[in-house]
Design a protein around this motif. Sequence first.
Motif, short mmCIF file in Angstrom:
data_model
loop_
_atom_site.label_atom_id
_atom_site.label_comp_id
_atom_site.label_asym_id
_atom_site.label_seq_id
_atom_site.Cartn_x
_atom_site.Cartn_y
_atom_site.Cartn_z
N GLU A 40 -54.78 4.38 25.35
CA GLU A 40 -54.34 3.65 24.16
C GLU A 40 -55.41 3.68 23.08
O GLU A 40 -55.11 3.83 21.89
CB GLU A 40 -54.01 2.20 24.53
CG GLU A 40 -53.69 1.29 23.35
CD GLU A 40 -52.53 1.80 22.49
OE1 GLU A 40 -52.49 1.46 21.29
OE2 GLU A 40 -51.67 2.54 23.01
N ASP A 41 -56.67 3.58 23.47
CA ASP A 41 -57.77 3.65 22.50
C ASP A 41 -57.81 5.02 21.82
O ASP A 41 -58.05 5.13 20.61
CB ASP A 41 -59.11 3.38 23.18
CG ASP A 41 -59.28 1.92 23.57
OD1 ASP A 41 -58.50 1.07 23.08
OD2 ASP A 41 -60.19 1.62 24.37
N GLU A 42 -57.57 6.07 22.60
CA GLU A 42 -57.58 7.42 22.02
C GLU A 42 -56.43 7.60 21.04
O GLU A 42 -56.61 8.18 19.95
CB GLU A 42 -57.47 8.47 23.13
CG GLU A 42 -57.52 9.89 22.59
CD GLU A 42 -57.44 10.96 23.67
OE1 GLU A 42 -57.19 12.13 23.32
OE2 GLU A 42 -57.61 10.63 24.87
N VAL A 43 -55.24 7.09 21.40
CA VAL A 43 -54.09 7.19 20.51
C VAL A 43 -54.35 6.41 19.22
O VAL A 43 -54.09 6.90 18.11
CB VAL A 43 -52.82 6.65 21.20
CG1 VAL A 43 -51.67 6.53 20.20
CG2 VAL A 43 -52.41 7.57 22.35
N GLU A 44 -54.90 5.21 19.36
CA GLU A 44 -55.19 4.40 18.17
C GLU A 44 -56.17 5.12 17.25
O GLU A 44 -56.00 5.11 16.02
CB GLU A 44 -55.75 3.04 18.59
CG GLU A 44 -56.04 2.14 17.40
CD GLU A 44 -56.40 0.72 17.82
OE1 GLU A 44 -57.56 0.32 17.60
OE2 GLU A 44 -55.52 0.03 18.37
N LYS A 45 -57.16 5.77 17.83
CA LYS A 45 -58.15 6.49 17.03
C LYS A 45 -57.48 7.60 16.22
O LYS A 45 -57.81 7.81 15.04
CB LYS A 45 -59.22 7.07 17.96
CG LYS A 45 -60.39 7.76 17.25
CD LYS A 45 -61.47 8.12 18.28
CE LYS A 45 -62.70 8.73 17.60
NZ LYS A 45 -62.44 10.09 17.12
N MET A 46 -56.55 8.32 16.84
CA MET A 46 -55.84 9.39 16.12
C MET A 46 -55.12 8.84 14.90
O MET A 46 -55.23 9.38 13.79
CB MET A 46 -54.81 10.05 17.04
CG MET A 46 -55.36 10.80 18.23
SD MET A 46 -53.97 11.51 19.16
CE MET A 46 -54.77 11.90 20.72
N TRP A 47 -54.35 7.77 15.11
CA TRP A 47 -53.58 7.20 14.02
C TRP A 47 -54.48 6.60 12.93
O TRP A 47 -54.27 6.83 11.75
CB TRP A 47 -52.66 6.10 14.56
CG TRP A 47 -51.43 6.58 15.25
CD1 TRP A 47 -51.34 7.11 16.52
CD2 TRP A 47 -50.09 6.58 14.75
NE1 TRP A 47 -50.04 7.40 16.82
CE2 TRP A 47 -49.26 7.10 15.76
CE3 TRP A 47 -49.53 6.16 13.54
CZ2 TRP A 47 -47.88 7.22 15.59
CZ3 TRP A 47 -48.15 6.29 13.38
CH2 TRP A 47 -47.34 6.82 14.39
N VAL A 48 -55.46 5.83 13.35
CA VAL A 48 -56.32 5.14 12.38
C VAL A 48 -57.08 6.15 11.52
O VAL A 48 -57.18 5.99 10.30
CB VAL A 48 -57.29 4.18 13.10
CG1 VAL A 48 -58.36 3.67 12.14
CG2 VAL A 48 -56.52 3.00 13.71
N GLU A 49 -57.62 7.18 12.14
CA GLU A 49 -58.36 8.18 11.37
C GLU A 49 -57.45 8.93 10.41
O GLU A 49 -57.86 9.29 9.30
CB GLU A 49 -59.05 9.15 12.33
CG GLU A 49 -60.22 8.51 13.07
CD GLU A 49 -60.97 9.50 13.95
OE1 GLU A 49 -60.46 10.64 14.13
OE2 GLU A 49 -62.05 9.15 14.46
N THR A 50 -56.20 9.17 10.81
CA THR A 50 -55.26 9.86 9.93
C THR A 50 -54.87 8.98 8.75
O THR A 50 -54.80 9.44 7.60
CB THR A 50 -54.00 10.27 10.71
OG1 THR A 50 -54.36 11.08 11.83
CG2 THR A 50 -53.04 11.05 9.82
#
Length: 220
Positions: free
Chosen positions: A150-160
């Motif tokens: 979940e942390d990895e997925v959140e990082k993808m979205w937040v950075e985008t």
Amino acid sequence: MTTTSANSGRAGARAEGGARRRGKGSPALASERREHLVRLAAELFAEKGFQATTVRNIADEAGILSGSLYHHFDSKESIVDEILTGFFDETMAAYRAEIDAGRDPRETIARLVRVAFNCLEPHRAAITVMQNDWNYLQGMDRFAYLTKSEDEVEKMWVETIAAGQEQGLFREDLDPRLTYRMIRDTIWVAVRWFKPGGRLDAQSLGEHYIKVMFDGINTH
């Protein structure tokens, strides 16, 4: 995905019995039985909830004795582990492919939304379990990957989202993390009312969501 009836469970049991007569002990047949049990359990978890579903419930749905279930899985936690792992492996691979494609942030966000909506039907059980039993599962060491994923997925979205702000595509006054979590939650909650075979399929639902997310409901 539709809820399996007791009749279909018994039919599965008859098929399993026939399979045993054709070749008891075959690795291919054992794998087929295992996948059948996972599908039945997934539907029960989606319908009743993981914690409320017992091994006996799963065995009854499959038309077998509870002890027979343990030939394939050592616990119901092992079954839900397989369900969740399949969901995260497939979804994160799709997310990474969209991120790695290097499109502009607006198009990337739209494509991430489509990936999420396309999960509603094939991964209904996994999404429902995460919504209802996340805190319970997080307490077990074997499910530590849930938080990491979940942390990895959140990082993808937040950075985008942040990249879109830097490029002037998204409003600067929005918090990227809060924005992601609101998008995530409004998509995943759709699993509670989305009905496959209804007026809108998952793809159409995703396109409608993208339209509302980017254009709002005000006239322009």
